[in-house]
Design an enzyme around this catalytic site. Structure first.
Site, mmCIF file in Angstrom:
data_model
loop_
_atom_site.group_PDB
_atom_site.id
_atom_site.type_symbol
_atom_site.label_atom_id
_atom_site.label_comp_id
_atom_site.label_asym_id
_atom_site.label_seq_id
_atom_site.Cartn_x
_atom_site.Cartn_y
_atom_site.Cartn_z
ATOM 1 N N ARG A 126 77.384 -10.205 -30.976
ATOM 2 C CA ARG A 126 76.617 -11.194 -30.218
ATOM 3 C C ARG A 126 77.088 -11.212 -28.774
ATOM 4 O O ARG A 126 78.274 -11.046 -28.499
ATOM 5 C CB ARG A 126 76.814 -12.593 -30.817
ATOM 6 C CG ARG A 126 75.987 -12.860 -32.051
ATOM 7 C CD ARG A 126 76.200 -14.257 -32.551
ATOM 8 N NE ARG A 126 77.546 -14.465 -33.040
ATOM 9 C CZ ARG A 126 78.520 -15.058 -32.388
ATOM 10 N NH1 ARG A 126 78.304 -15.595 -31.212
ATOM 11 N NH2 ARG A 126 79.725 -15.163 -32.910
ATOM 12 N N TYR A 179 71.021 -6.033 -32.304
ATOM 13 C CA TYR A 179 72.158 -6.372 -33.169
ATOM 14 C C TYR A 179 72.054 -7.754 -33.821
ATOM 15 O O TYR A 179 71.791 -8.746 -33.132
ATOM 16 C CB TYR A 179 73.494 -6.290 -32.390
ATOM 17 C CG TYR A 179 74.602 -6.812 -33.252
ATOM 18 C CD1 TYR A 179 75.145 -6.014 -34.256
ATOM 19 C CD2 TYR A 179 75.007 -8.137 -33.169
ATOM 20 C CE1 TYR A 179 76.070 -6.521 -35.141
ATOM 21 C CE2 TYR A 179 75.945 -8.659 -34.056
ATOM 22 C CZ TYR A 179 76.468 -7.834 -35.039
ATOM 23 O OH TYR A 179 77.373 -8.354 -35.919
ATOM 24 N N GLY A 195 73.221 -11.107 -35.014
ATOM 25 C CA GLY A 195 73.063 -12.492 -34.580
ATOM 26 C C GLY A 195 72.172 -12.643 -33.352
ATOM 27 O O GLY A 195 71.638 -13.721 -33.104
ATOM 28 N N LYS A 203 71.822 -17.421 -36.329
ATOM 29 C CA LYS A 203 72.486 -18.313 -35.385
ATOM 30 C C LYS A 203 71.479 -19.032 -34.475
ATOM 31 O O LYS A 203 71.656 -20.188 -34.115
ATOM 32 C CB LYS A 203 73.507 -17.538 -34.543
ATOM 33 C CG LYS A 203 74.635 -16.930 -35.378
ATOM 34 C CD LYS A 203 75.277 -18.002 -36.184
ATOM 35 C CE LYS A 203 76.390 -17.679 -37.123
ATOM 36 N NZ LYS A 203 77.061 -16.499 -37.320
ATOM 37 N N HIS A 256 78.242 -24.358 -38.809
ATOM 38 C CA HIS A 256 78.691 -22.975 -39.046
ATOM 39 C C HIS A 256 79.725 -23.006 -40.175
ATOM 40 O O HIS A 256 80.918 -22.884 -39.940
ATOM 41 C CB HIS A 256 79.313 -22.448 -37.740
ATOM 42 C CG HIS A 256 79.596 -20.979 -37.744
ATOM 43 N ND1 HIS A 256 80.506 -20.403 -36.892
ATOM 44 C CD2 HIS A 256 79.079 -19.949 -38.473
ATOM 45 C CE1 HIS A 256 80.545 -19.097 -37.094
ATOM 46 N NE2 HIS A 256 79.693 -18.796 -38.046
ATOM 47 N N SER A 268 83.675 -17.148 -36.036
ATOM 48 C CA SER A 268 83.225 -15.837 -36.500
ATOM 49 C C SER A 268 84.423 -14.936 -36.820
ATOM 50 O O SER A 268 85.411 -14.934 -36.088
ATOM 51 C CB SER A 268 82.378 -15.173 -35.413
ATOM 52 O OG SER A 268 81.313 -16.023 -35.091
ATOM 53 N N ALA A 269 84.280 -14.191 -37.899
ATOM 54 C CA ALA A 269 85.302 -13.236 -38.340
ATOM 55 C C ALA A 269 86.659 -13.886 -38.608
ATOM 56 O O ALA A 269 87.701 -13.296 -38.372
ATOM 57 C CB ALA A 269 85.431 -12.079 -37.345
ATOM 58 N N CYS A 270 86.643 -15.120 -39.097
ATOM 59 C CA CYS A 270 87.893 -15.813 -39.448
ATOM 60 C C CYS A 270 87.969 -16.148 -40.929
ATOM 61 O O CYS A 270 88.779 -16.992 -41.329
ATOM 62 C CB CYS A 270 88.057 -17.064 -38.603
ATOM 63 S SG CYS A 270 88.415 -16.670 -36.886
ATOM 64 N N ARG A 309 78.809 -4.405 -40.273
ATOM 65 C CA ARG A 309 78.362 -5.474 -41.177
ATOM 66 C C ARG A 309 77.586 -4.927 -42.373
ATOM 67 O O ARG A 309 77.016 -3.838 -42.317
ATOM 68 C CB ARG A 309 77.429 -6.425 -40.421
ATOM 69 C CG ARG A 309 78.086 -7.132 -39.239
ATOM 70 C CD ARG A 309 78.470 -8.540 -39.566
ATOM 71 N NE ARG A 309 79.322 -9.140 -38.562
ATOM 72 C CZ ARG A 309 79.769 -10.385 -38.626
ATOM 73 N NH1 ARG A 309 79.444 -11.151 -39.643
ATOM 74 N NH2 ARG A 309 80.546 -10.880 -37.695
HETATM 75 P P1 GTP Z 1 81.357 -14.166 -39.577
HETATM 76 O O1 GTP Z 1 80.447 -13.464 -40.520
HETATM 77 O O2 GTP Z 1 81.538 -13.464 -38.282
HETATM 78 O O3 GTP Z 1 80.987 -15.602 -39.377
HETATM 79 O O4 GTP Z 1 82.845 -14.060 -40.202
HETATM 80 P P2 GTP Z 1 83.549 -14.811 -41.426
HETATM 81 O O5 GTP Z 1 84.122 -16.100 -40.951
HETATM 82 O O6 GTP Z 1 82.655 -14.864 -42.594
HETATM 83 O O7 GTP Z 1 84.812 -13.863 -41.714
HETATM 84 P P3 GTP Z 1 85.103 -12.850 -42.922
HETATM 85 O O8 GTP Z 1 85.305 -13.550 -44.230
HETATM 86 O O9 GTP Z 1 84.100 -11.778 -42.897
HETATM 87 O O10 GTP Z 1 86.507 -12.260 -42.473
HETATM 88 C C1 GTP Z 1 86.696 -11.624 -41.236
HETATM 89 C C2 GTP Z 1 87.951 -10.798 -41.231
HETATM 90 O O11 GTP Z 1 89.071 -11.619 -41.552
HETATM 91 C C3 GTP Z 1 87.927 -9.671 -42.247
HETATM 92 O O12 GTP Z 1 88.469 -8.519 -41.659
HETATM 93 C C4 GTP Z 1 88.816 -10.165 -43.355
HETATM 94 O O13 GTP Z 1 89.438 -9.120 -44.045
HETATM 95 C C5 GTP Z 1 89.812 -11.064 -42.630
HETATM 96 N N1 GTP Z 1 90.269 -12.174 -43.489
HETATM 97 C C6 GTP Z 1 89.477 -13.000 -44.225
HETATM 98 N N2 GTP Z 1 90.227 -13.878 -44.946
HETATM 99 C C7 GTP Z 1 91.507 -13.616 -44.639
HETATM 100 C C8 GTP Z 1 92.771 -14.184 -45.064
HETATM 101 O O14 GTP Z 1 92.845 -15.116 -45.854
HETATM 102 N N3 GTP Z 1 93.897 -13.637 -44.515
HETATM 103 C C9 GTP Z 1 93.851 -12.602 -43.627
HETATM 104 N N4 GTP Z 1 94.995 -12.139 -43.149
HETATM 105 N N5 GTP Z 1 92.687 -12.036 -43.222
HETATM 106 C C10 GTP Z 1 91.537 -12.530 -43.709
HETATM 107 C C1 SPV Z 2 79.038 -14.588 -36.534
HETATM 108 O O1 SPV Z 2 79.338 -13.935 -35.538
HETATM 109 O O2 SPV Z 2 79.444 -15.769 -36.733
HETATM 110 C C2 SPV Z 2 78.204 -13.976 -37.586
HETATM 111 C C3 SPV Z 2 77.584 -12.708 -37.286
HETATM 112 O O3 SPV Z 2 78.020 -14.555 -38.650
HETATM 113 S S1 SPV Z 2 76.168 -12.873 -36.327
HETATM 114 O O4 SPV Z 2 75.024 -13.040 -37.219
HETATM 115 O O5 SPV Z 2 76.040 -11.673 -35.531
HETATM 116 O O6 SPV Z 2 76.257 -14.060 -35.485
HETATM 117 MN MN MN Z 3 79.200 -16.532 -38.756
#
Ligand code: GTP
Ligand code: SPV
Ligand code: MN
Length: 596
Positions: free
Chosen positions: A69, A197, A199, A206, A226, A248-250, A375
């Site tokens: 994004r 791409y 989002g 989003k 979110h 995101s990605a947490c 993704r």
């Molecule tokens: P968005 O789709 O962007 O909103 O992301 P999300 O919040 O759904 O994150 P997701 O569960 O896809 O995890 C993102 C990254 O964090 C991945 O590379 C996971 O492997 C890593 N991750 C998730 N949970 C954990 C955890 O409990 N510990 C650690 N160390 N890494 C984690």
């Molecule tokens: C995020 O970035 O929080 C996502 C992926 O879930 S996207 O749909 O690209 O926003």
């Molecule tokens: Mn997200």
């Protein structure tokens, strides 16, 4: 296709600007989907994967400059700048429409325009909202067909004069200089141009599901967040539901599909997945907060997904899945970093280049096979842990709300807020390190209230007030918690194993909600004592748990300075309740500080 005059007129108007060769209405049928796929295989927009090993799966690469994004090109366009608030980019609607129109103009000559009627939430549920997305990308059509309900049923529900969000997307030339993601909350419209791409272009996600929906939710008295939603079934068979907001990605997708560690699973615990990214929440007639997941699919991060970290995701994405920006193997299957199996001996990387493990770029850095924000798009009903209430039009009652982020230091593994108001403060002051899901400097700590910084469609000061108001309207507020799976030791390793082991923290949270477990009151809130967490079967290195549950008052006081600086942005719109919470926390911490 429709008797909806306004809809027809709008489609004609947009087609008049973009000038597609043809207009195709997406009816949601399997036959149409199949023929669209075939068409995209022919043009190379999408690659068919090995149908024996990955039935129904396809592969797509986005442009190199278009892999996350683009928050800097994302705008909230309102007549008054103050309505977008200090955390959003803003443009006057008139100027924004004009700027985007010059890019949209004639951009679909030689292409087709697809009309996608979609419903967020079960069709015809009073909690659902309808959108119609126009796009010139089959990739978008196929993604949307997984992520939300699309097609003829939605048009039927829309009738002759139903309300819908007008979503226009065009790829144009996919150049950064000509990329704009524009939201017009006052017109219930979204214009996205120049990107292909996720989002940026799956406008239900989003753009409508959070930015436009948060604006509507404020007006109508509900919440668009979110958040993942999951159910925890206890050994007695009762299910408690929680909603969790992480940036995101947490870790939302991972937590939403968690498999409890062996020792605890045999006790009879189970996790049920309701959603992994967006929650729409309302106060129901019982005075409690209820949540639905308005999506029907997952758009999840692939790197790091494997049978150990997320076995449910691995099963979910074995078929009918769209893979974006991962490594393509010679046998037309896929691979990504920290996935299952050894790296293949060769393949085509996310950039479309020949790849071998260990290859380095000019600066000596390892070349990755998959982009860190690669993704998968997969149907939620393929998830082994799917909740039986996922289609329920009232959703599920929420017992706890969890905030969390990536903090290498400071934030302990888990703590509970003192009450709803303090919980709103905990959410409003949360921060996280930047990830690959958005452009910007990786690792930089940024304040990200309720994980909504990039997704709140109006003034965030008013958003905080809305949270406080919702709390006042509820008969029983969910308890509020904060978690941090990412605290690091001195060497930079994670102190907590995360993933399935996070269940131990969820167990404490749910037991707190049911007044079944103890805690200690600290300046920041209630923390578990080591004996309050169930650690059966987990051997942490010596001292790790102590470090994970440590509160360093001076470190916190330092962080409060940054919080105060951030809060200043909101000026008079910062609710006084949050100012008071900040001041009380400072007082409590100062009492504890070694420096006093
Ligand atoms: P968005 O789709 O962007 O909103 O992301 P999300 O919040 O759904 O994150 P997701 O569960 O896809 O995890 C993102 C990254 O964090 C991945 O590379 C996971 O492997 C890593 N991750 C998730 N949970 C954990 C955890 O409990 N510990 C650690 N160390 N890494 C984690
Ligand atoms: C995020 O970035 O929080 C996502 C992926 O879930 S996207 O749909 O690209 O926003
Ligand atoms: Mn997200």
């Amino acid at each position: 296709m429709t008797e909806h005059r306004k809809l027809k007129r709008w489609v004609d108007e947009m087609a008049g600007m973009c000038r597609p060769d043809d207009i195709i209405w997406v009816d949601g049928s399997a036959g149409q989907k199949e023929s669209l796929k075939r068409e995209a295989f022919e043009t190379g927009e999408i690659i068919e994967l090995n149908q024996e090993k990955l039935p129904g799966c396809v592969y797509h690469r986005t442009a190199l400059n278009d892999v996350a994004r683009t928050e800097n090109l994302t705008f909230i366009c309102t007549k008054k700048k103050i309505d977008a608030g200090p955390t959003n980019n803003w443009m006057l609607p008139k100027a924004a429409y004009a700027k985007a129109a010059s890019i949209f103009k004639d951009s679909m000559v030689g292409r087709k325009m697809y009309v996608i009627p979609f419903s967020m939430g079960p069709v015809e549920s009073p909690f659902s909202k309808i959108g119609v997305e126009l796009t010139d990308s089959i990739y978008v059509v196929l993604n949307m067909s997984i992520m939300v309900k699309v097609g003829a049923d939605v048009l039927k529900a829309l009738g002759r004069d139903g309300e819908f969000t007008k979503c226009l997307h065009g790829q144009a030339e996919r150049e950064i200089e000509k990329r704009l993601i524009l939201h017009f909350p006052e017109d219930n419209a979204i214009w996205s141009v120049g990107s292909g791409y996720g989002g940026n272009v799956l406008l239900g996600k989003k753009c409508m599901g959070l930015r436009i929906a948060s604006h509507i939710a404020k007006e109508e008295g509900w919440m668009a967040e979110h958040m993942l939603v999951l159910g925890i079934e206890k050994p007695d068979g009762i299910i408690d539901y929680i909603a969790a907001a992480f940036p995101s990605a947490c870790g939302k997708t991972n937590l939403a599909m968690l498999v409890p560690p062996k020792g605890l699973e045999t006790k009879g615990y189970k996790i049920w997945t309701v959603g992994d990214d967006i929650a729409w929440m309302r106060i129901d007639s019982d005075g409690a907060l209820w949540a639905i997941n308005p999506e029907t699919g997952f758009f999840g991060v692939t790197p790091g997904t494997n049978s150990k970290t997320n076995p449910n995701a691995v099963k979910t994405i074995a078929r009918n899945t769209i893979y974006t920006n991962v490594l393509l193997k010679p046998d037309k299957t896929v691979w990504w970093e920290d996935g299952d199996g050894d790296p293949p001996l060769s393949g085509i990387d996310w950039k479309g280049n020949a790849w071998q493990p260990g290859m380095r770029d000019k600066e000596g850095k390892i070349i990755k096979g998959a982009h860190p924000n690669a993704r998968f798009t997969a149907p939620i009903n393929q998830c082994p842990s799917i909740s039986h209430r996922v289609e329920h039009h009232h959703g599920v009652p929420i017992s706890a709300i969890i905030f969390g982020g990536r903090r290498a230091h400071l934030a302990p593994l888990v703590y509970e807020a003192l009450n709803w108001q303090h919980g709103v403060y905990v959410g409003a002051s949360m921060a996280s390190e930047r990830t690959a899901a958005q452009y910007g400097k990786l690792g930089e700590v940024r304040r990200d209230p309720m994980a909504m910084l990039p997704f709140c469609g109006y003034h965030m000061g008013n958003y905080f007030s809305h949270w406080l108001k919702m709390g006042k309207r509820m008969k029983k507020c969910p308890r509020v918690f904060h978690v941090n799976w990412f605290k690091q030791d001195k060497k930079g390793g994670f102190l907590w194993p995360g993933f399935g082991e996070n269940f131990r923290v969820l167990e404490w949270i749910i037991d707190r909600c049911n007044d079944k477990v103890g805690a200690v009151e600290t300046p920041i809130g209630y923390l578990p004592r080591a004996k309050d967490l169930n650690m059966t079967g987990l051997d942490l290195p010596k001292g790790a748990l102590k470090e994970l549950l440590k509160i360093d008052a001076d470190e916190w006081l330092d962080d409060l300075k940054d919080q105060a600086e951030f809060f200043k942005k909101f000026g008079r719109k910062l609710p006084k309740e949050l100012k008071n919470e900040h001041a009380s926390l400072k007082k409590r911490l100062t009492k504890r500080s070694k420096k006093c």
